[in-house]
Design a protein around this motif. Structure first.
Motif, PDB file in Angstrom:
ATOM      1  N   LEU A  31      -9.135   5.626   7.356  1.00  0.00           N
ATOM      2  CA  LEU A  31      -9.169   4.193   7.046  1.00  0.00           C
ATOM      3  C   LEU A  31      -9.584   3.353   8.251  1.00  0.00           C
ATOM      4  CD1 LEU A  31      -5.964   3.723   4.866  1.00  0.00           C
ATOM      5  CD2 LEU A  31      -8.295   4.165   4.115  1.00  0.00           C
ATOM      6  N   ILE A  64      -8.329   3.967  -0.590  1.00  0.00           N
ATOM      7  CA  ILE A  64      -6.887   4.212  -0.600  1.00  0.00           C
ATOM      8  C   ILE A  64      -6.590   5.630  -1.103  1.00  0.00           C
ATOM      9  CG2 ILE A  64      -6.364   3.376  -2.914  1.00  0.00           C
ATOM     10  CD1 ILE A  64      -3.969   1.900  -1.655  1.00  0.00           C
ATOM     11  N   LEU A  91      -6.368  -1.890   4.108  1.00  0.00           N
ATOM     12  CA  LEU A  91      -5.881  -0.751   3.327  1.00  0.00           C
ATOM     13  C   LEU A  91      -4.781   0.015   4.052  1.00  0.00           C
ATOM     14  CD1 LEU A  91      -9.290   0.682   2.061  1.00  0.00           C
ATOM     15  CD2 LEU A  91      -7.628  -0.635   0.759  1.00  0.00           C
ATOM     16  N   VAL A  97       0.846  -1.202   0.000  1.00  0.00           N
ATOM     17  CA  VAL A  97       0.000   0.000   0.000  1.00  0.00           C
ATOM     18  C   VAL A  97       0.874   1.241   0.000  1.00  0.00           C
ATOM     19  CG1 VAL A  97      -1.639   1.337   1.373  1.00  0.00           C
ATOM     20  CG2 VAL A  97      -1.943  -1.130   1.154  1.00  0.00           C
TER      21      VAL A  97
END
Lengths: 289, 317
Positions: A216, A139, A221, A75
């Motif tokens: 988040l 994201i 994520l 990520v």
């Protein structure tokens, strides 16, 4: 220049002081590196200083096999690469018109943008806005809400303004429109400043934390920093793993040390390259403040 | 009346002229307008809408009704804050830590830059500087992790204490050490980075000033006190003003990553509190009021200190 005795004593004192202080900048990292290669018993009985005791690779084997950590790493790599590219693109696209005298709204728009450096929205309205836009648990919430840094934009604009205008005329004769002028001429001439702001953005994205905390909820994520934080704060995340594996060649102390090093290595690797550009950038930006 | 009408007409025609010019400008340079459009949208959506959204500090904001549908409550939220124990504690923590940072962290890079400036061996200077800049690039999560590891029961600091026969201390869990740790870790991370701007200012000083001073018999120390420092003063003032404008904004990342429930009573600051009460518990209006309060204090301090600085002709405006 000849130095008096007092000055010589000061010089010696100064060198020693600076060397000692400078080593405290790197010593904690070296210590944790040593801990990460030591046995858990040695680590917990405080035997490790800068050299591993009872050398073992068990901690690192475990870390490097941790899928959750690699996922977070992925990520972070994604937001660093994509985010840096998008941030630079839109920073340049914003800075260019603001550097052009023929752009009539140059002054009011510049003022509106620079004012946001002083008048910052409080955390909650910012949070609510991002949620309204629909970026919660996406994201993209790590990239879009901080897309353009005004500081970097001002650096680029200043650089553009100092590029000689003779080039414009030459370009115009060749029938260049402003897009081509920007991308084929200005950007070619702006490589140093682009490298500087690119590195500022990249380090910012690599260290992304607050936006992840705010936006988040889905742990899949989470970027690297967020995952590290989870490792550090909840003993279960690591202790549970210990029990499942039935392996006592590592424990939370050595695991924590290794994850810190894991997250730091990429920065240390690009650091020499980084250093070439950032000093210039820091000074450039500050002049305009 | 007639004159007024004339002025009005003049104004109108001037406006007309301006908008005509703008239309022409847009037609001719439409590419530039197209380029900046995404930037403008970005600033409106993520900077100005949240700024205007601060009005919920004067509302009893309900998420399903939005700003338009939520009732206005005037200054109720602010009055509530003033009578609120938690807020007093958070405000005191924030102000104290901010003050310590100003006293200890702000001057640190100035002193370090002056020490750097005295180093004559170039390679040593470069190496030392490289090491000092490194921590700036580490995140507060990592630095927080380092601090916790070093100060843990089995950490190296307690190992050293034991070598000298002292009992180990659980530094991170004790209220007495929290603010000191915040200040020291802040200095550790940012002092090197902070020197860059001062070193640039020192380089800009005209060398003939030093030559003249040497002829007058000034040693290095006197040169520093009477030439370098006074000429650094404008830079120091500007940085001080920028700092004071964000006086109560300590930085969420640092405190959040050093704080544990055991140290809330001394370390819970506005930003960490707003995060817990606002983002996690949904008290949107109250926490926005805190945010506005924070901005107003920052702005007031900036204004006051700028006035003081202007007396010596060094203000920001």
């Amino acid at each position: 220049m000849k130095l008096s005795i007092g000055e010589k004593v000061f010089q010696a004192f100064n060198y020693i002081l600076l060397i000692v202080l400078a080593s405290t900048m790197i010593a904690p990292l070296l210590h944790l590196l040593a801990v990460s290669f030591s046995s858990p018993i040695a680590a917990d009985t405080k035997e490790v200083f800068l050299i591993p005791v009872d050398f073992t690779l068990a901690t690192w084997k475990h870390i490097l096999q941790n899928e959750v950590l690699w996922r977070a790493f992925g990520v972070t790599v994604f937001i660093t690469v994509v985010g840096t590219f998008l941030s630079m693109l839109f920073t340049v696209l914003t800075a260019f018109p603001l550097s052009r005298k023929e752009f009539m709204l140059r002054k009011p728009i510049m003022l509106i943008m620079v004012l946001t450096m002083i008048f910052n929205a409080p955390m909650i309205p910012f949070f609510l806005t991002v949620r309204e836009v629909g970026l919660m648990d996406s994201i993209w919430s790590l990239i879009i809400p901080g897309l353009i840094s005004t500081f970097n934009m001002v650096i680029v604009r200043t650089f553009f303004m100092n590029i000689p205008k003779d080039l414009d005329d030459a370009a115009r004769i060749d029938g260049c429109n402003e897009f081509r002028l920007l991308f084929q001429i200005y950007l070619q001439l702006s490589k140093p400043v682009l490298a500087t702001i690119g590195l500022f953005y990249a380090v910012g994205y690599w260290n992304t934390f607050k936006t992840a905390v705010l936006f988040l909820r889905n742990p899949d994520l989470w970027p690297l920093q967020m995952r590290l934080r989870a490792f550090f704060t909840s003993e279960e995340e690591m202790a549970a793993v210990d029990l499942i594996m039935g392996d006592f060649d590592f424990n939370t102390t050595t695991l924590k040390a290794a994850t810190i090093i894991f997250a730091t290595i990429p920065i240390v690797i690009v650091y020499p390259y980084l250093q070439k550009y950032f000093v210039k950038g820091a000074v450039l930006g500050s002049l305009k403040e | 009346m007639e004159e007024q009408a004339k002025v009005l007409a003049q104004n109108k025609s001037r406006k007309q002229l301006l908008s005509n010019r703008l239309v022409k400008n847009i037609r001719k340079h439409w590419v530039l307008y197209l380029m900046i459009l995404p930037g403008i949208i970005y600033y409106i959506v993520f900077k100005y809408i949240p700024l205007l959204g601060s009005v919920i500090a004067f509302q009893d904001y309900q998420i399903f009704n939005g700003i338009a549908g939520s009732p206005w409550v005037g200054l109720d939220n602010f009055i509530h804050l003033l009578n609120y124990e938690d807020f007093h504690e958070v405000l005191r923590n924030t102000a104290l830590i901010a003050l310590y940072q100003l006293i200890f962290q702000f001057p640190a890079p100035i002193i370090l830059a002056l020490l750097f400036n005295e180093v004559r061996i170039l390679i040593l200077k470069k190496t030392v500087q490289s090491l000092f800049y490194l921590p700036h690039f580490l995140s507060w999560v990592v630095v927080g992790g380092i601090v916790f590891e070093l100060l843990a029961n089995q950490g190296i600091v307690n190992a050293i204490r034991e070598m000298f026969g002292y009992a180990p201390i659980l530094f991170m869990q004790e209220e007495a050490y929290f603010r000191t740790i915040v200040v020291i870790s802040g200095i550790w991370k940012e002092v090197g980075w902070g020197t860059i701007i001062y070193l640039a200012a020192i380089t800009a000083i005209n060398p003939s000033l030093y030559e003249a001073a040497v002829i007058d018999g000034a040693n290095r120390f006197k040169q520093t006190i009477y030439i370098t420092l006074p000429l650094l003063l404008p830079t120091i003032t500007v940085l001080f003003l920028l700092n004071i404008g964000n006086f109560l904004e300590l930085g969420f990342d640092q405190i959040f990553n050093l704080l544990t429930p055991m140290t809330y009573s001394v370390g819970d600051i506005i930003e960490t509190y707003v995060y817990r009460a606002g983002v996690l518990q949904g008290q949107y209006s109250l926490t926005t009021a805190i945010g506005l309060f924070q901005s107003v204090i920052g702005f007031a301090l900036l204004w006051i200190f700028n006035r003081l600085a202007r007396k010596s002709e060094q203000g920001l405006w």
